[in-house]
Design a protein around this motif. Structure first.
Motif, PDB file in Angstrom:
ATOM      1  N   THR A 114      -6.983  -1.974  -6.281  1.00  0.00           N
ATOM      2  CA  THR A 114      -6.636  -3.329  -5.857  1.00  0.00           C
ATOM      3  C   THR A 114      -7.295  -4.367  -6.760  1.00  0.00           C
ATOM      4  N   PRO A 138      -7.558  -5.744   1.479  1.00  0.00           N
ATOM      5  CA  PRO A 138      -6.442  -6.534   0.937  1.00  0.00           C
ATOM      6  C   PRO A 138      -5.447  -6.976   1.996  1.00  0.00           C
ATOM      7  N   THR A 140      -8.421  -0.192 -15.408  1.00  0.00           N
ATOM      8  CA  THR A 140      -8.222   0.340 -14.057  1.00  0.00           C
ATOM      9  C   THR A 140      -8.353   1.849 -14.043  1.00  0.00           C
ATOM     10  N   ILE A 195      -1.138  -4.685  -3.496  1.00  0.00           N
ATOM     11  CA  ILE A 195      -1.451  -3.369  -2.938  1.00  0.00           C
ATOM     12  C   ILE A 195      -0.521  -2.355  -3.581  1.00  0.00           C
ATOM     13  N   SER A 196      -1.111  -1.318  -4.173  1.00  0.00           N
ATOM     14  CA  SER A 196      -0.319  -0.295  -4.847  1.00  0.00           C
ATOM     15  C   SER A 196      -0.096   0.904  -3.926  1.00  0.00           C
ATOM     16  N   THR A 203      -5.386  -6.940  -9.224  1.00  0.00           N
ATOM     17  CA  THR A 203      -5.634  -8.374  -9.065  1.00  0.00           C
ATOM     18  C   THR A 203      -6.048  -8.997 -10.402  1.00  0.00           C
ATOM     19  N   LEU A 253      -3.132 -10.511  -2.324  1.00  0.00           N
ATOM     20  CA  LEU A 253      -3.731  -9.427  -3.096  1.00  0.00           C
ATOM     21  C   LEU A 253      -2.712  -8.303  -3.274  1.00  0.00           C
ATOM     22  N   ARG A 310      -4.449 -10.851   2.834  1.00  0.00           N
ATOM     23  CA  ARG A 310      -3.055 -11.292   2.882  1.00  0.00           C
ATOM     24  C   ARG A 310      -2.736 -12.008   4.191  1.00  0.00           C
ATOM     25  N   SER A 322      -1.820   4.072  -5.133  1.00  0.00           N
ATOM     26  CA  SER A 322      -3.246   4.289  -4.877  1.00  0.00           C
ATOM     27  C   SER A 322      -3.440   5.070  -3.584  1.00  0.00           C
ATOM     28  N   LEU A 342      -7.540  -0.120   2.606  1.00  0.00           N
ATOM     29  CA  LEU A 342      -6.396  -1.019   2.745  1.00  0.00           C
ATOM     30  C   LEU A 342      -6.706  -2.202   3.655  1.00  0.00           C
ATOM     31  N   ILE A 358      -9.144   3.022  -3.462  1.00  0.00           N
ATOM     32  CA  ILE A 358      -8.174   1.994  -3.064  1.00  0.00           C
ATOM     33  C   ILE A 358      -8.634   0.619  -3.527  1.00  0.00           C
ATOM     34  N   LEU A 359      -9.912   0.306  -3.312  1.00  0.00           N
ATOM     35  CA  LEU A 359     -10.432  -1.018  -3.680  1.00  0.00           C
ATOM     36  C   LEU A 359     -10.450  -1.209  -5.191  1.00  0.00           C
TER      37      LEU A 359
END
Length: 424
Positions: free
Chosen positions: A63, A372, A299, A385-386, A67, A383, A376, A389, A369, A59-60
């Protein structure tokens, strides 16, 4: 005595009974798996830790990748993604010994503004070089660009002190100049001190009305250098003695129309010149596309590196499940003696592996999660967030449990019930 044939009602009843039995067996298997975890909470937590770290890292990483992508694209947009740079690339007509260059003119700019509705701003550019005295015997070569007031909008320039010359300065041929920060500091010590001061270009005094910089440092890769002076185009024409211009810059209203507008601009200008003349329109669209692809590729590479962490977590699950099978051999023998099939035994241990993996993946996703989302909530920086992901993390966790839990499950299912009951 022969057995009477089964009716459709009998077959339907048997199918219903088998379905109910399978449902009961599955619910019992899930309950057994949960009971197993309750009796060994520490082992369960330590086994799931690898999946927690792997899912959180995934996840990070996504992100951070998003970013970086947004940051790079915003930098490029600051240069001017809506900009079209039109220049003369060669060609022309004339006798062999009397070749004519077919340069761009100020009239070409006006024609494009009239015929291409997508154009919001435009500016011609005359380029000259001169030597300017900075005092104490120091003389430096500077770049002088003759541009229109709209050049500020086209190139997204930032005025640091003073102002940019306007349409009145252009129409009255005012000897006004806007200089770079480096020029202002080198000649007058500071930006504020430079405003309203005079210097000479080719013996003609100019008054500095403002100090500017580019929105993004292009490190000399654009037409603007460190020692650059901008003057009105109408004034620059007196130095060159011609209406020809080196480049014409256009700013397009919508970024989506840049490529089509560039084609229209070339067509309009080409129709005004010799058929053999070549004009080139450069845009930032291709650079933006390449930058986005590079960011996406990086990525993906980082995600693949993170997948190694998930694989390590999967190996940990497999080792623990093998140890669990070894410690529960008598339990497996008793279950088989009471009628449990190899399929049910296999399913029980496979569900345990998936449960460990998915639980770790879910917790890791929530922790991933948290960063980010916190940024926010408590800062002004959004940031990205997908959602993908999260999907990838949970699906990968499930697959890791299935892949690395299959071997222990098969080993448990293949145990001989007689030997299992005699195992000490």
């Amino acid at each position: 005595m022969s057995t009477p044939p089964r009716t459709s009602h009998h077959r339907s009843f048997e199918l219903t009974l088998q379905s109910a039995k399978r449902t009961m067996v599955l619910s019992e298997i899930v309950r057994l798996a949960i009971d197993s975890f309750r009796t060994s909470k520490v082992r369960f937590a330590l086994t799931a830790l690898g999946m927690v770290i792997g899912s959180m890292s995934l996840i990070l990483v996504v992100t951070i990748g998003l970013t970086g992508k947004v940051y790079i694209l915003n930098l490029l947009r600051s240069i001017g993604t809506n900009m079209v740079d039109l220049e003369y690339a060669g060609g022309g007509s004339g006798a062999i010994n009397n070749f004519q260059n077919d340069y761009l003119t100020h009239d070409d700019e006006r024609a494009v503004e009239e015929q291409v509705p997508a154009v919001a701003y435009s500016s011609p550019m005359l380029e000259m070089h001169d030597r300017v005295s900075f005092g104490q015997g120091v003389v430096k070569e500077v770049l002088v660009l003759g541009v229109s007031p709209q050049y500020k909008m086209v190139r997204n320039l930032v005025v640091l002190s003073g102002r940019f010359f306007d349409e009145e300065d252009e129409s009255t041929h005012t000897k006004a100049a806007v200089v770079t920060e480096a020029f202002a500091r080198a000649m007058f010590g500071s930006m504020d001190s430079a405003v309203n001061k005079t210097f000479t270009l080719s013996g003609i005094p100019f008054t500095i009305v403002g100090v500017f910089k580019e929105s993004v440092n292009t490190f000399g890769q654009s037409e603007i250098a460190d020692q650059t002076i901008l003057i009105p185009y109408s004034v620059a024409r007196y130095f060159t003695g011609t209406d020809n211009v080196k480049d014409i810059f256009f700013s397009i209203r919508d970024e989506k129309d840049v490529e089509e507008a560039a084609k229209q601009i070339v067509a309009v200008v080409h129709a005004r010149h010799q058929p053999s003349s070549v004009y080139k329109a450069s845009t930032m669209t291709e650079l933006l596309t390449d930058a986005a692809l590079i960011a996406d590729a990086l990525t993906v590479v980082l995600i693949l590196v993170t997948a190694v962490t998930l694989a390590v977590g999967g190996v940990g699950i497999m080792n623990i499940m093998l140890a669990t099978v070894r410690s529960r051999i008598r339990e497996i023998g008793i279950r088989k003696a009471l009628g449990a099939t190899a399929r049910e035994i296999k399913l029980q241990f496979l569900i345990e592996a998936v449960f460990i993996s998915l639980s770790g993946g879910l917790l890791g996703t929530l922790l991933g999660l948290a960063l980010p989302v916190s940024v926010r909530l408590f800062t002004s920086y959004p940031l990205p967030i997908s959602p993908w992901s999260v999907v990838i993390a949970l699906v990968t966790s499930s697959l890791v449990g299935v892949v690395f839990g299959t071997l222990p499950a098969n080993r448990a299912a293949q145990l001989d019930p007689v030997e299992s009951l005699k195992y000490e």
